[in-house]
Design a protein around this motif. Structure first.
Motif, PDB file in Angstrom:
ATOM      1  N   ALA A 165      29.389 -38.482 -58.198  1.00 17.71           N
ATOM      2  CA  ALA A 165      30.180 -37.259 -58.101  1.00 17.71           C
ATOM      3  C   ALA A 165      31.599 -37.563 -58.548  1.00 17.71           C
ATOM      4  O   ALA A 165      32.370 -38.178 -57.841  1.00 17.71           O
ATOM      5  CB  ALA A 165      30.172 -36.733 -56.673  1.00 17.71           C
ATOM      6  N   PRO A 190      34.075 -28.096 -57.422  1.00 19.46           N
ATOM      7  CA  PRO A 190      33.907 -27.556 -58.778  1.00 19.46           C
ATOM      8  C   PRO A 190      35.246 -27.157 -59.395  1.00 19.46           C
ATOM      9  O   PRO A 190      35.440 -27.303 -60.601  1.00 19.46           O
ATOM     10  CB  PRO A 190      32.979 -26.346 -58.585  1.00 19.46           C
ATOM     11  N   ALA A 220      36.727 -29.962 -61.273  1.00 20.19           N
ATOM     12  CA  ALA A 220      36.085 -30.201 -62.570  1.00 20.19           C
ATOM     13  C   ALA A 220      36.629 -29.240 -63.617  1.00 20.19           C
ATOM     14  O   ALA A 220      36.882 -29.625 -64.764  1.00 20.19           O
ATOM     15  CB  ALA A 220      34.564 -30.057 -62.444  1.00 20.19           C
ATOM     16  N   THR A 261      30.393 -29.290 -65.099  1.00 20.55           N
ATOM     17  CA  THR A 261      29.347 -29.623 -64.141  1.00 20.55           C
ATOM     18  C   THR A 261      28.552 -28.364 -63.772  1.00 20.55           C
ATOM     19  O   THR A 261      29.076 -27.246 -63.845  1.00 20.55           O
ATOM     20  CB  THR A 261      29.966 -30.240 -62.874  1.00 20.55           C
ATOM     21  N   TRP A 271      25.550 -23.682 -69.936  1.00 19.92           N
ATOM     22  CA  TRP A 271      24.534 -24.250 -69.049  1.00 19.92           C
ATOM     23  C   TRP A 271      23.114 -23.841 -69.451  1.00 19.92           C
ATOM     24  O   TRP A 271      22.175 -24.559 -69.180  1.00 19.92           O
ATOM     25  CB  TRP A 271      24.842 -23.844 -67.598  1.00 19.92           C
TER      26      TRP A 271
END
Lengths: 149, 149
Positions: free
Chosen positions: A22, A27, A30, A82, A97
């Motif tokens: 990680a 989030p 990120a 991510t 994604w």
């Protein structure tokens, strides 16, 4: 100073007491990371553009420094896309994604073009830099068109 | 694609149609630039901290990559502390502009310590990395204490 160092070490430790896999605690971290990397890259890429387009006088050393930075920075943003950031409101399209292979290809294209730009910048040949800049700019735009709102 | 490249070139040109001395169009751009550079640097510095503190297993290659990035990034933020950003609301204290010599010294200290950290990271010696990380962390903290709210 010893106490200061210890405190700084403790703070750094807190920030990273995570499983090795990680890289980001939240989030939002990120997203901040990838946006920071893309923003820095854009700033330094624009400085090459200024010379490629004749808006500022060509300076081979400045071109080399900026091209080297752009290549280094080009490798960073992707770790910030991510899976848990898909739900956050950003300019990233869902296809980042949903079509990961195409997104990876777009990243690879851009990294390849800016690596070529960095190689060419070392020659100091403005005509070659202009051509390589154009190709790199095209690879940025292609990815933005496909994956950025 | 030709049109796409031309459009990208035009966009890049717009972003940089400035006197050579003006690196940022707006003070807000300078702030974004320095914050992006400091944030990226912090992220990669923390990864070294995780290993220095034993929170994640030591990996010499990861340490080297992160230390090299931190050294590269350590040179960037300062260009963003332009005089016209003093009026903006950020965490930067007024002393950044009122005591420029001391601020410059703090920057130089940090850059020197992270350069040493990068040198040491290449040896792969964890004890030396821990020591150099501690010194670098101290230089970050000293600057934050003096110049950041």
């Amino acid at each position: 100073m010893k106490l200061a160092v210890t405190t700084a070490l403790a703070a750094a430790t807190l920030a990273v007491s995570l499983p090795a896999a990680a890289q980001f605690q939240k989030p939002e971290d990120a997203v901040k990371y990838r946006q920071s990397a893309l923003s820095l890259m854009g700033t330094h890429f624009s400085r090459l553009g200024a010379m490629a387009n004749g808006r500022v006088p060509f300076d081979a050393k400045v071109a080399q420094d900026n091209a080297a930075l752009v290549e280094t920075l080009s490798k960073l943003p992707w770790a910030g896309f991510t899976p848990d950031t898909e739900k956050l409101r950003t300019k990233a399209k869902a296809d980042v994604w949903k079509d990961g292979a195409k997104f990876k290809q777009a990243q690879d294209n851009m990294m390849s073009e800016v690596a070529k730009l960095n190689t060419v910048a070392k020659t100091g040949n403005l005509d070659q830099i202009k051509a390589a800049f154009g190709n790199a700019a095209g690879s940025c735009k292609a990815c933005h068109d496909a994956f950025r709102e």
